[in-house]
Design a protein around this motif. Structure first.
Motif, mmCIF file in Angstrom:
data_model
loop_
_atom_site.group_PDB
_atom_site.id
_atom_site.type_symbol
_atom_site.label_atom_id
_atom_site.label_comp_id
_atom_site.label_asym_id
_atom_site.label_seq_id
_atom_site.Cartn_x
_atom_site.Cartn_y
_atom_site.Cartn_z
ATOM 1 N N LEU A 60 0.827 -1.208 0.000
ATOM 2 C CA LEU A 60 0.000 0.000 0.000
ATOM 3 C C LEU A 60 0.863 1.260 0.000
ATOM 4 C CD1 LEU A 60 -2.837 -0.977 2.490
ATOM 5 C CD2 LEU A 60 -3.104 -0.453 0.083
ATOM 6 N N LEU A 80 2.840 -6.965 -7.488
ATOM 7 C CA LEU A 80 1.773 -7.902 -7.834
ATOM 8 C C LEU A 80 2.112 -9.300 -7.313
ATOM 9 C CD1 LEU A 80 -0.923 -8.297 -9.263
ATOM 10 C CD2 LEU A 80 0.335 -8.808 -11.352
ATOM 11 N N ARG A 83 1.254 -9.327 -3.755
ATOM 12 C CA ARG A 83 -0.194 -9.373 -3.519
ATOM 13 C C ARG A 83 -0.783 -10.752 -3.810
ATOM 14 N NH1 ARG A 83 0.073 -3.848 -5.405
ATOM 15 N NH2 ARG A 83 -0.613 -4.334 -7.520
ATOM 16 N N VAL A 90 -7.096 -4.940 6.943
ATOM 17 C CA VAL A 90 -6.569 -3.598 7.172
ATOM 18 C C VAL A 90 -7.130 -3.041 8.475
ATOM 19 C CG1 VAL A 90 -6.163 -3.049 4.741
ATOM 20 C CG2 VAL A 90 -8.401 -2.588 5.732
ATOM 21 N N ALA A 94 -13.411 -2.592 6.835
ATOM 22 C CA ALA A 94 -13.503 -2.641 5.376
ATOM 23 C C ALA A 94 -14.568 -3.642 4.978
ATOM 24 C CB ALA A 94 -12.158 -3.022 4.774
ATOM 25 N N HIS A 112 -9.956 -13.316 -5.438
ATOM 26 C CA HIS A 112 -8.827 -14.191 -5.141
ATOM 27 C C HIS A 112 -8.875 -15.483 -5.944
ATOM 28 C CE1 HIS A 112 -8.478 -11.314 -1.853
ATOM 29 N NE2 HIS A 112 -7.204 -11.598 -1.893
ATOM 30 N N ILE B 89 -12.936 -0.031 2.293
ATOM 31 C CA ILE B 89 -12.713 -1.168 1.394
ATOM 32 C C ILE B 89 -11.689 -0.841 0.310
ATOM 33 C CG2 ILE B 89 -14.570 -0.693 -0.285
ATOM 34 C CD1 ILE B 89 -14.184 -4.114 1.218
ATOM 35 N N TYR B 91 -8.746 0.430 0.553
ATOM 36 C CA TYR B 91 -7.394 -0.001 0.920
ATOM 37 C C TYR B 91 -7.280 -1.526 0.872
ATOM 38 C CZ TYR B 91 -7.217 4.840 2.141
ATOM 39 O OH TYR B 91 -7.295 6.195 2.059
ATOM 40 N N GLU B 92 -8.386 -2.192 1.212
ATOM 41 C CA GLU B 92 -8.363 -3.659 1.121
ATOM 42 C C GLU B 92 -8.241 -4.083 -0.351
ATOM 43 O OE1 GLU B 92 -10.905 -6.231 3.821
ATOM 44 O OE2 GLU B 92 -11.557 -6.918 1.841
ATOM 45 N N PHE B 93 -8.994 -3.403 -1.235
ATOM 46 C CA PHE B 93 -8.906 -3.696 -2.667
ATOM 47 C C PHE B 93 -7.467 -3.617 -3.158
ATOM 48 C CE2 PHE B 93 -13.423 -2.266 -3.584
ATOM 49 C CZ PHE B 93 -13.842 -3.549 -3.804
ATOM 50 N N LEU B 94 -6.769 -2.599 -2.661
ATOM 51 C CA LEU B 94 -5.418 -2.359 -3.170
ATOM 52 C C LEU B 94 -4.433 -3.438 -2.726
ATOM 53 C CD1 LEU B 94 -5.248 1.533 -2.810
ATOM 54 C CD2 LEU B 94 -5.878 0.175 -4.795
ATOM 55 N N THR B 95 -4.874 -4.318 -1.823
ATOM 56 C CA THR B 95 -4.011 -5.444 -1.444
ATOM 57 C C THR B 95 -4.425 -6.731 -2.189
ATOM 58 O OG1 THR B 95 -5.356 -6.192 0.421
ATOM 59 C CG2 THR B 95 -3.734 -4.476 0.882
ATOM 60 N N TYR B 96 -5.472 -6.648 -3.005
ATOM 61 C CA TYR B 96 -5.920 -7.826 -3.755
ATOM 62 C C TYR B 96 -4.930 -8.105 -4.901
ATOM 63 C CZ TYR B 96 -10.563 -7.512 -1.488
ATOM 64 O OH TYR B 96 -11.595 -7.478 -0.596
ATOM 65 N N PRO B 97 -4.899 -9.363 -5.345
ATOM 66 C CA PRO B 97 -3.915 -9.719 -6.384
ATOM 67 C C PRO B 97 -4.293 -9.211 -7.774
ATOM 68 C CG PRO B 97 -5.231 -11.618 -5.800
ATOM 69 C CD PRO B 97 -5.662 -10.520 -4.890
ATOM 70 N N MET B 98 -4.207 -7.921 -7.948
ATOM 71 C CA MET B 98 -4.463 -7.339 -9.282
ATOM 72 C C MET B 98 -3.642 -6.068 -9.423
ATOM 73 S SD MET B 98 -8.218 -5.726 -8.774
ATOM 74 C CE MET B 98 -8.646 -4.883 -7.262
ATOM 75 N N ARG B 99 -3.433 -5.693 -10.696
ATOM 76 C CA ARG B 99 -2.718 -4.446 -10.967
ATOM 77 C C ARG B 99 -3.659 -3.283 -10.725
ATOM 78 N NH1 ARG B 99 -0.938 -7.921 -14.961
ATOM 79 N NH2 ARG B 99 1.304 -8.248 -14.893
ATOM 80 N N ARG B 100 -3.063 -2.116 -10.434
ATOM 81 C CA ARG B 100 -3.886 -0.912 -10.252
ATOM 82 C C ARG B 100 -4.660 -0.617 -11.540
ATOM 83 N NH1 ARG B 100 -2.705 -2.185 -5.481
ATOM 84 N NH2 ARG B 100 -1.413 -0.851 -4.187
ATOM 85 N N THR B 252 -1.718 5.953 -3.616
ATOM 86 C CA THR B 252 -2.780 5.967 -2.601
ATOM 87 C C THR B 252 -2.543 4.830 -1.620
ATOM 88 O OG1 THR B 252 -4.328 6.857 -4.190
ATOM 89 C CG2 THR B 252 -5.288 5.831 -2.262
ATOM 90 N N GLY B 253 -2.408 5.145 -0.363
ATOM 91 C CA GLY B 253 -2.207 4.087 0.624
ATOM 92 C C GLY B 253 -2.149 4.675 1.928
#
Lengths: 317, 253
Positions: A60, A80, A83, A90, A94, A112, B89, B91-100, B252-253
């Motif tokens: 983050l 990536l 992640r 967090v 959330a 996921h 949510i 910030y949680e999204f930004l930790t998911y396994p995907m590119r921005r 953003t974080g």
């Protein structure tokens, strides 16, 4: 390259800069390693830099200096990759407030890579584990604060990522749910998952963690197993005295031994002492006083050690 | 691709929780066309002379409504970042396994679906009820232009949504930007008879480029070479906006 370490942090620095304000070193030269399958606690007072560290490890935030690797992936060069290896609770609540608990699980599972069928199967087990079955159709916005947190934590157990970050995960939960959560965390590590948690509830860290790192002002104060941290040069002991009455003369005697702290609760006096010999001498002196009933000596709690370490570091700064 | 589909799935679940929202979202362009377009059409009587072509105001304004629809949809979607941030949510999204970039593309893809529905309804309404003549051969181009417009504006507005942390400030800033973009463009009036300074500024406005392209497709106003130039400029604007929005989201974080 496969390493045995789940997380490697090397000389990590994070400096926040704001206009017309001096820069803040939220993380200041932090280094530690977390082994696979370990429950690792990151402890410290508010503003110690725990959440900033977690934010860097979960991609983050970018560090100002230093390196950090999660499951062998660099947090800056391969975010990536990182992640793909983690799931995170967090610090903020959330939840998709407009969606039902069921759909919250579905969305999380989809992100996921779980199929609808897998989500359905796992959701049943997780809801049972976290006592959420009766709330499956309730919308996020209709849940209490503790329940929202419970759903948020439960989501992370829906998937099988090797590294789990829990930032103040049990905040707002009642004791029953907290226990269920702690139990679930323990079970997950038995499956080989690595868990990194931050908490300000030190009893929780004491029960859960294999190792802890205590931070203050962005720096690492001490690192090791609970046993090692408790004995980190301070050798604190807790002497609990039960008396008929905490008389002024007894209190004066206790204070003459210069304890770390004294807490009086009706007829129970808890004294934190620095070393064994002094503790025994104090006990001998206290037993001679009138009204002495009972005593108990234990090693001091992690909280006592923590407070002492923070005091110590603040003093030396 | 799986990640983008997951974002679209999430948007779909959230947006379909309110059918009233969907109804109003679809109805707004029609209302614009009906209330504003019809009133001006009557008021102007003889219609407009645009680049030596006589047009009813409804015909002229259709492209403006379509362009505003794209901007409005992009605005709604960008506002969602504040809701996500307030719910924690984001910030949680930004930790998911995907590119921005996948996150942004997924967000806009759902909205593009809404845009296509709106454009079909709006163009259909214009043709059937207001007598605007739109060639069938232009349908695919209109859809593509609408999708590109929604995406371009969404990326542009996302830059502000990630830079400005407070939604009240965001609202104010975007209202001013929207006002300037709308009135310094060819959305409401043809630019060949406005003052020189206004025309010059309008020609630098991406909303003008997008509107002119839609106007060429819907009622054939403009020359192919001019609109191709404007289309190219809009693509460059969208790509730049996308790149900047991704950069801002990374911070953003």
């Amino acid at each position: 390259m496969q390493t045995t370490a789940a997380i490697e942090v090397n000389n990590l620095v994070k400096v926040y800069t704001r206009k017309n304000q001096p820069p803040v070193r939220a993380v200041d030269g932090l280094s530690f390693t977390v082994q696979r399958g370990e429950i690792f606690g990151l402890l410290g007072p508010n503003g110690a830099g725990k959440t900033t560290t977690i934010k860097i490890l979960t991609t983050l935030l970018a560090p100002t200096e230093g390196t950090a690797r999660v499951s062998g992936c660099d947090v800056v060069r391969d975010p990536l990759g990182v992640r793909k290896q983690i799931c995170v609770v967090v610090q903020e609540n959330a939840l998709e407030l407009h969606l039902s608990v069921r759909n919250n699980f579905r969305v999380f599972g989809r992100f996921h890579g779980l199929s609808a069928h897998e989500i359905q199967l796992r959701m049943g087990r997780i809801c049972e584990l976290f006592s959420l079955t009766e709330f499956l159709n309730a919308k996020g916005m209709d849940l209490s604060g503790g329940l929202k947190r419970r759903v948020q934590v439960a989501k992370t157990f829906l998937i099988d990522k090797p590294v789990v970050f829990l930032d103040e995960a049990t905040t707002g939960m009642d004791s029953i749910n907290k226990r269920a959560t702690i139990q679930a965390i323990k079970e997950e590590t038995r499956k080989g998952r690595t868990i990194v948690l931050t908490t300000h509830i030190l009893d929780e860290a004491e029960v859960l963690c294999d190792r802890v790192a205590i931070m203050n002002h962005g720096k690492l104060i001490t690192l090791g197993s609970i046993h090692e941290v408790k004995g980190a040069g301070l050798r604190l002991l807790s002497l609990t005295l039960t008396v008929r009455e905490a008389t002024p003369s007894l209190l004066e005697t206790i204070r003459s031994f210069q304890p770390v702290s004294v807490e009086i609760r009706n007829s129970v006096i808890e004294v934190i002492m620095r070393d064994e010999e002094e503790t025994l001498r104090l006990l001998a002196a206290a037993r001679k006083q009138k009204g002495f009933l009972h005593f108990e000596i234990t090693s001091a709690s992690l909280e006592d050690v923590f407070l002492q370490l923070i005091d110590h570091q603040t003093g030396s700064n | 691709m799986r990640e983008i589909v997951a974002v679209v799935y999430r948007e779909y679940l959230i947006q379909t929780t309110s059918l009233m929202w969907i109804f109003f979202e679809l109805a707004v362009p029609l209302l614009y066309l009906l209330m504003f377009g019809v009133a001006f059409d009557r008021a102007l009587g003889q219609g407009l002379m645009v680049e030596n072509q006589s047009l009813g105001y409804n015909s002229f304004f259709l492209a403006g409504v379509l362009a505003m629809t794209c901007f409005g949809n992009a605005l709604n979607q960008s506002y969602g970042f504040f809701v996500d941030r307030d719910n924690g949510i984001l910030y949680e999204f930004l930790t998911y396994p995907m590119r921005r970039s996948e996150f942004l593309l997924g967000k806009v893809l759902f909205q593009c679906g809404m845009t296509v529905l709106q454009s079909v309804l709006t163009v259909g309404f214009s043709v059937l009820l207001l007598g605007v003549s739109v060639p069938w051969s232009a349908a695919l181009f209109i859809v593509i232009t609408m999708i590109a417009g929604t995406a371009g504006w969404f990326f542009f507005l996302s830059i502000f949504a990630f830079t400005i942390k407070r939604n009240d400030i965001y609202n104010t800033v975007i209202n001013v930007i929207y006002f300037l973009l709308m009135f310094l463009s060819s959305v409401f009036y043809p630019l060949d008879r406005v003052p020189g300074w206004l025309r010059s500024l309008s020609l630098l406005n991406p909303l003008t480029w997008h509107t002119d392209l839609l106007r060429f497709e819907t009622v054939g106003v403009g020359t192919l070479s001019d609109v191709m130039l404007e289309a190219g400029a809009f693509v460059v604007f969208s790509v730049l906006a996308f790149w900047l929005a991704v950069r801002k989201l990374q911070q953003t974080g």
